[in-house]
Design a protein around this motif. Structure first.
Motif, short mmCIF file in Angstrom:
data_model
loop_
_atom_site.label_atom_id
_atom_site.label_comp_id
_atom_site.label_asym_id
_atom_site.label_seq_id
_atom_site.Cartn_x
_atom_site.Cartn_y
_atom_site.Cartn_z
N ARG A 1 0.84 -1.27 0.04
CA ARG A 1 0.08 -0.06 0.12
C ARG A 1 0.95 1.30 0.08
N GLU B 1 -3.99 11.82 -2.93
CA GLU B 1 -4.74 10.77 -2.46
C GLU B 1 -5.92 11.42 -1.51
N VAL B 2 -6.91 10.77 -1.54
CA VAL B 2 -8.26 11.14 -0.88
C VAL B 2 -8.75 9.93 0.23
N LEU B 3 -9.54 10.49 1.05
CA LEU B 3 -10.18 9.40 1.76
C LEU B 3 -11.58 9.85 2.00
N THR B 4 -12.47 8.76 1.50
CA THR B 4 -13.90 9.06 1.35
C THR B 4 -14.66 8.18 2.50
N TYR B 5 -15.80 8.55 2.58
CA TYR B 5 -16.69 7.62 3.38
C TYR B 5 -17.10 6.38 2.80
N VAL C 1 -14.81 1.20 -4.94
CA VAL C 1 -14.22 2.14 -4.47
C VAL C 1 -14.74 3.52 -5.10
N LEU D 1 -15.58 7.21 -4.61
CA LEU D 1 -14.44 8.25 -5.10
C LEU D 1 -14.96 9.37 -6.20
N GLU E 1 -7.72 6.51 -4.20
CA GLU E 1 -8.08 5.99 -2.96
C GLU E 1 -7.74 4.84 -2.80
N GLY F 1 -9.03 1.73 -0.51
CA GLY F 1 -9.78 1.76 0.98
C GLY F 1 -10.36 0.32 0.48
N ARG G 1 -9.44 -4.72 -0.10
CA ARG G 1 -8.94 -3.51 -0.32
C ARG G 1 -8.70 -3.19 -1.73
#
Length: 848
Positions: free
Chosen positions: A521, A535-539, A579, A583, A602, A604, A643
């Motif tokens: 990763r 890079e982003v992090l989404t719910y 994802v 995204l 992302e 995730g 993932r």
């Protein structure tokens, strides 16, 4: 919780000369949180004023401005000339003759706000008529303070213009505001705060005076008001009400006003005085932490029944809102029939105390915290009572609280208490815990002696009995949070002083480094960031119609999403299966805020339920640890959550500028990003045409590892999907499985031998039908060119007059190198011819 220091000093000995900051620091030292410090910061003339005249004018912006004259006694600037104070005010909730609070020039209000005469709306305003929030008395700014309403008619009747309002409103007394955490419900009272301050001073003998230690409490009698506790549906086996005290006071004077000291205390605590009966219940609640409720006895039929609500029941509460009741709501009812109140939350309008009430029934009860908390949230109704009950109220203080209320009504209202008393007590004593006195020292790292541990526990109110190696500790009734050894160890550390705990840095172990999954990763993220991605992090939550939005076929397994039992948002109740599902929301949000050229990724997890599996987990109670079988059932119910890596591109991948025109991102760019990611892991990715929603059917590639293991898909998103999502045209995306990349790297890659011989380059252009994919031709050339082929790449595609209408020309560059010698030209030509022959045999390719 607002704590007036003058009130606190009546219950506990303050340190000599202690002011607000010092008291706050002492309470912080025992684990409480200081929210703010009010009062004591108003200086200068703040006086009572009587409104003499009001001249209204409507400004150009539509706002009504009032030009007032106010009698402020001898404090007026022109009092010697007989001219009243002129003040400009924007509030409209007062009339001529009202008594108001006036701050005059030269005064300073909370926050260092200095008052001076100034011109506003065309006239000079010599001061200001004040609202609650301007004086730090509350948050209300809907209108100014009208003292007749704020203090009551009787108390206001003695006021004269010019009287000092600082002492009148208790603004000369410092008020400490404390943030009470959920596990410290007993601190929602002066009793609890005083006890904590006592602990902070070393718990000196006689330093704390418990207001709950009152005498004259009558026992339960058969002549008291009838009370029946029935609960047909207790939550987790805990009854909704396990103690109910009912006391009656008759002949209370309905015109009797609350004593000035009580009104001042309520005002300092942020409550508005209303009437004697209501003020008494609020005062006792603030004092000992037990919420009370006063019923008009004449509205009741003869008995109180505490029960759960039935389907379809409704109740109009004191805020004049008619509420539909839930079957889990605990109710106080009149004889089991008409609901009178939602237990622990709010009373009903039919039995409230009015201006004509003379006979009052005082309720002091102990309700289940879970029941009250659920009712409060269900009805979106947070009250002073519910905040205390849901954190836990002392079940042994109910009778004392009721007695305090009775005594105050008798003393200040002229009432007479009934000799009969009702106390239905179904509570159980606390269970003793066998505590190892050495446990606090082991957990905290401070050498607490056995004697110190026992002394602290006894100061906390625990009953401690020495049993040899252990001590038997029974927690006090007001501390439901004390359950096991770590709880008591924390209390010992808290009372002894957190500052005594040494700050010792732990010695780190050598460790084993990152796991393979973590390493992969990290490499993937580093590679993509190096290629210009963010890079982003989404719910991981999506809407119920996500499948339709992405155009997934009706039988696509990605449509089978897990629905959350308690989602953060009702608009996104499902767990994502891809994802890209979430995204694209991040991409859309950035585009809507002016960003045009974007490359987001992302890493995730996604949730892929197993077909035919319910994935429903048992919900054990919280009173004890679940057994092994229950834990196994919970683990088995969790669906697979692999993932994935998701990438989205929009706008230009090469920006335009003075150097020339930019280039928009296309499907080849997103495929190249996946290949670069795999290359950073020493893996090779192949691409072949495919059709997979939500991608464009003619611009989608199926990605696989060199051994044929499926990896994912990449390409341009379907135009219809882009339209539904509100994304720019030609947006591209990719989604691949990180689990596959991790599995492929379980066997370390071996570096191929490096040759120092010169490379031989040769180009070949092949004419093939339009339907033939360039990737397939490249794969054929690679397979047929022999072991000395180092690499092959497509560098040009031609369509035009020199080839057929349904054909295209693909130009490849091939690199050959031998490990032990320099290749001759005829050898390179032979390898190239073998590759061309294979392409001709498979695709009908013709060399140009």
């Amino acid at each position: 919780m607002r704590v007036p220091l003058s009130w606190l000093a009546e219950l506990v000995d303050l340190a000599p000369g202690a002011r607000g900051p010092a008291v706050a620091a002492s309470l912080v030292g025992v684990g409480l949180e200081e929210e703010a410090l009010h009062g004591g910061d108003v200086t200068g003339p703040l006086v009572v004023g009587r409104v003499l005249t009001i001249d209204e004018a409507v400004q150009k912006n539509g706002k009504t401005i009032r030009y007032c004259t106010v009698d402020v006694g001898e404090h007026g600037q022109r009092v010697t000339d007989g001219i009243p104070q002129e003040i400009v005010c924007g509030a409209t909730n007062f009339v001529v003759g009202d008594l108001v609070v006036v701050v005059l020039p030269g005064a300073v209000l909370p926050g260092g706000f200095a008052i001076s005469a100034r011109k506003t709306y065309g006239r000079v305003s010599n001061g200001m008529i004040c609202a609650e929030d301007e004086l730090g008395l509350g948050e209300d700014h809907s209108g100014i303070i009208v003292l007749t309403d704020y203090l009551g008619a009787e108390r206001s009747a003695t006021l004269q213009p010019g009287d000092d309002a600082i002492s009148l409103l208790g603004l000369d007394d410092e008020v400490l505001e404390v943030n009470v955490t959920p596990d410290r419900g007993y601190c929602f009272s002066m009793r609890g705060i005083a006890r904590e301050y006592w602990h902070s001073q070393g718990s000196p003998a006689g330093g704390f005076r418990d207001p709950g230690a009152v005498g004259g409490i009558p026992p339960d009698t058969t002549t008291g008001y009838a009370v029946h506790l029935t609960d047909s549906a207790p939550i987790d086996g805990v009854p909704g009400c396990d103690r109910y005290v009912a006391r009656i006071v008759r002949g209370v004077d309905p015109t009797a006003a609350s004593p000035s000291w009580m009104a001042a205390r309520l005002t300092q605590a942020g409550m508005r005085p209303i009437s004697l009966a209501v003020d008494v219940t609020n005062y006792v609640m603030l004092l000992v932490g037990q919420p009370l409720h006063a019923f008009d006895l004449h509205t009741l039929s003869g008995s109180i029944v505490v029960r759960r609500a039935t389907e379809g029941e409704r109740l109009t509460t004191l805020d004049d809102v008619e509420r539909s009741l839930h079957v889990e709501d605990l109710l106080i009812t009149d004889g089991g029939r008409e609901p009178l109140a939602i237990a622990g939350v709010m009373g009903g309008a039919t039995s409230e105390v009015t201006a004509s009430t003379t006979d009052i029934l005082i309720e002091a009860a102990h309700f289940d915290p879970v029941t009250v908390a659920r009712s409060s949230r269900r009805h979106r109704l947070t009250t002073e009572a519910s905040k205390r009950f849901e954190r836990g109220v002392d079940p042994q203080i109910t009778a004392a609280a009721a007695q305090l209320a009775v005594d105050l009504l008798v003393e200040h209202g002229g009432g007479v208490a009934d000799t009969g008393s009702t106390d239905v007590d179904l509570t159980h004593g606390r269970t003793a815990y066998a505590l190892d006195p050495a446990l606090p020292a082991r957990l905290v790292g401070v050498p607490y002696s056995r004697e110190r541990v026992v002394a602290i526990l006894r100061d906390l109110g625990c009953a401690v009995q020495d049993d040899g190696d252990t001590v038997s500790v029974t927690p006090p009734s007001w501390r439901p949070d004390l359950v096991d050894g770590p709880d008591y160890a924390e209390e010992v550390a808290r009372i002894d002083g957190y500052e005594r705990i040494p700050s010792v840095l732990p010695t780190p172990t050598a460790g084993r480094g990152l796991t393979l999954s973590q390493l992969v990763r990290r490499i993937v993220a580093t590679t993509l960031v190096g290629r210009g991605c963010t890079e982003v992090l989404t719910y991981p939550f999506v809407t119920a119609d996500f499948g339709d939005t992405l155009g997934l076929p009706s039988d696509d397994p990605r449509r089978s999403a897990i629905r959350l039992a308690n989602p953060l948002s009702d608009q996104a109740p499902l767990l994502r299966t891809s994802v890209i599902d979430s995204l694209v929301d991040a991409l859309r949000r950035n585009v809507s805020r002016g960003q045009r050229d974007l490359a987001l990724f992302e890493i995730g997890s996604v949730t892929r339920p197993v077909p035919g599996t319910a994935h429903t987990a048992p919900v054990p109670g919280v009173h004890e640890r679940p057994d092994a079988a229950t834990i196994d059932s919970i683990d088995a119910a969790v669906p697979p959550q692999p993932r994935h890596l998701g990438i989205v591109l929009a706008g230009d991948t090469e920006r335009s500028g003075w150097w020339g025109k930019g280039r928009p991102a296309d499907w080849a760019d997103v495929v190249d990003l996946v290949r670069a990611t795999a290359s950073s892991l020493s893996l090779t990715v192949t691409a072949e045409p495919a059709q997979q929603a939500p991608w464009h059917p003619g611009r989608c590639a199926r990605l696989s590892l060199a051994d044929g293991t499926p990896l994912g898909y990449a390409g341009e998103l379907h135009p219809a999907v882009l339209q539904r999502l509100g994304l720019p045209a030609r947006t591209c995306a990719a989604e691949v499985s990180l689990e596959v990349l991790v599995a492929a790297r379980e066997t370390p890659a071996k570096q191929a031998p490096f040759s120092t011989r010169p490379v031989a380059l040769t180009d070949v252009a092949l004419t093939v039908p339009e339907s033939v994919a360039a990737g397939e031709v490249e794969r054929t050339l690679r397979e047929a060119a022999g072991a000395h082929l180092e690499w092959v790449t497509l560098f040009d595609v031609y369509r035009g007059e020199q080839v057929g209408a349904e054909e295209k020309s693909l130009a490849f560059r091939m690199a050959f190198r031998a490990p032990d010698r320099t290749l001759r030209t005829d050898e390179v030509s032979g390898y190239r011819d073998l590759a061309v022959a294979a392409a001709a045999a498979r695709f009908g390719a013709v060399q140009r």
